[in-house]
Design a protein around this motif. Sequence first.
Motif, PDB file in Angstrom:
ATOM      1  N   SER A 199       0.765  -1.155  -0.031  1.00  0.00           N
ATOM      2  CA  SER A 199       0.005   0.073   0.064  1.00  0.00           C
ATOM      3  C   SER A 199       0.936   1.286   0.081  1.00  0.00           C
ATOM      4  CB  SER A 199      -0.954   0.065   1.215  1.00  0.00           C
ATOM      5  OG  SER A 199      -0.053   0.313   2.472  1.00  0.00           O
ATOM      6  N   PRO A 200       0.369   2.409  -0.224  1.00  0.00           N
ATOM      7  CA  PRO A 200       1.214   3.684  -0.200  1.00  0.00           C
ATOM      8  C   PRO A 200       1.676   3.731   1.394  1.00  0.00           C
ATOM      9  CG  PRO A 200      -0.689   4.008  -1.543  1.00  0.00           C
ATOM     10  CD  PRO A 200      -0.918   2.754  -1.086  1.00  0.00           C
ATOM     11  N   PRO A 201       2.623   4.476   1.570  1.00  0.00           N
ATOM     12  CA  PRO A 201       3.092   4.689   3.146  1.00  0.00           C
ATOM     13  C   PRO A 201       1.683   4.880   3.970  1.00  0.00           C
ATOM     14  CG  PRO A 201       4.506   5.731   1.558  1.00  0.00           C
ATOM     15  CD  PRO A 201       3.303   5.308   0.796  1.00  0.00           C
ATOM     16  N   LEU A 202       1.671   4.170   5.274  1.00  0.00           N
ATOM     17  CA  LEU A 202       0.730   4.388   6.120  1.00  0.00           C
ATOM     18  C   LEU A 202       1.388   5.679   7.232  1.00  0.00           C
ATOM     19  CD1 LEU A 202      -0.273   0.908   6.591  1.00  0.00           C
ATOM     20  CD2 LEU A 202      -1.397   2.466   5.252  1.00  0.00           C
ATOM     21  N   VAL A 203       0.954   6.796   6.997  1.00  0.00           N
ATOM     22  CA  VAL A 203       1.551   7.754   7.822  1.00  0.00           C
ATOM     23  C   VAL A 203       0.323   8.754   8.382  1.00  0.00           C
ATOM     24  CG1 VAL A 203       3.722   8.018   6.585  1.00  0.00           C
ATOM     25  CG2 VAL A 203       1.800   9.441   5.658  1.00  0.00           C
ATOM     26  N   ALA A 204       0.825   9.414   9.436  1.00  0.00           N
ATOM     27  CA  ALA A 204      -0.208  10.110  10.355  1.00  0.00           C
ATOM     28  C   ALA A 204       0.708  11.319  10.844  1.00  0.00           C
ATOM     29  CB  ALA A 204      -0.873   9.368  11.074  1.00  0.00           C
ATOM     30  N   VAL A 205       0.276  12.257  10.900  1.00  0.00           N
ATOM     31  CA  VAL A 205       0.783  13.730  11.884  1.00  0.00           C
ATOM     32  C   VAL A 205      -0.065  13.689  13.032  1.00  0.00           C
ATOM     33  CG1 VAL A 205       1.481  15.888  11.687  1.00  0.00           C
ATOM     34  CG2 VAL A 205       1.797  14.292   9.749  1.00  0.00           C
TER      35      VAL A 205
END
Length: 425
Positions: free
Chosen positions: A318-324
């Motif tokens: 999957s696309p990068p699993l990122v969160a801020v």
Amino acid sequence: MAGGQGCVLSQLLGPFDRERGSLQKNLYLLAYMLLAKNTDLLKDGQNMVDEELTIPTLDCIGLKKKKHVAKKRSGKDYSQGYNDCFIPGLHDDLALDCLAWACRSDYPSLACLSKKFKSLISSGYLYKLRRQIGRIEHWVYLACSLMPWEAFDPARQRWMRLPRMPCDDCFSCADKESLAVGTQLLVFGREISGFAIWMYSVVTRDWSRCPLMNLPRCLFGSSCRGEIAIVAGGSDKYGHVLKSAELYNSELGHWETLPDMNLPRKMCSGFFMDGKFYVIGGMLSPDSLTCGEEYDLETRVWRRILNMYPGGNRASQSPPLVAVVNNQLYAADQTTNVVKKYDKLNNTWNVISQLPVRVDSYNGWGFAFKSCGDKLLVVGGHRGPAGDIIVLHSWCPDEEGAEWKVLSVRERVGAFVYNCAVMGC
């Protein structure tokens, strides 16, 4: 208590005996608490109404920590005579502040109280006021299998089903992407005639078509900040990988073309951090990209950041699993099932926690990794003896010793998360 304020207080508390339903009573208590000027007055007022009211949402409203300052409103004037005011005995400017502090899950009920309330709720004015005073509630929007979209209110632990999207069968069955911006949920996909965007408005509580991008695309990176969102990269209808980007203003319903990125990329991820927009990961067929790009909204310039996402994301992932969260970047590793935190100064990643679910089972697909206020949110499903369930886990990374907690469990909705977006308004 001063005579003038005491007169207002008596008018506010008087209707408790006459009004039926906790919603009106909550509004009167909100009005009283905003009028209170010291803790003794607040304590006395609470004692007066404790016998009649049980208010489960005071902690989430946070009024004990806020001081109210009445301001003259600009724009639409809701002020009218005493008999037509929102809260009897209270000027409409202050009443609007009370309504803005109320939980937005109450707004549909408020719209049923009178024509004036209905006009106010349907205007969307309260959501603009909420942004001005910093009153934000984060709701989670989910689509699992081919089920209709559902919304989850963490503060009240309440699930709500959205109306069915009036799209064609092609859009319903094809891959989709989602984005929450302002008071809108945007769902991107393909219809028989080509790319399409459907928009759900929390103000009107209905679906409508959203204007298409200047260059429609899929597999892009995106993120929102308040009422604006940026999409970057992706693939056009011919399969060409793009380096273009666009900004969407949800207040105007308008797409604006931005300067191009340095590199084209698809299957990437976007996020806002420190007031700037970033894109990391993605593919430039057949290569996986490890660099990131930073877009400064003030200078309108893209800056390339080498090795910002080491290893990249493979074509099967999957696309990068990122969160801020609180301007700190986190990623869920699709291979090792850990949470990593980005070190801005050294451009490195450090492992800080294990994930509560295994995201490597489907190479990161079917899961959601999002920020929800000051917490990280992991949404995933699994199959059990009682059927398929979706579990929402939350974790506060800034809280020392904190662990992942089960926020909610949703049964019989499937075990694969196709789309997930978190809306803060």
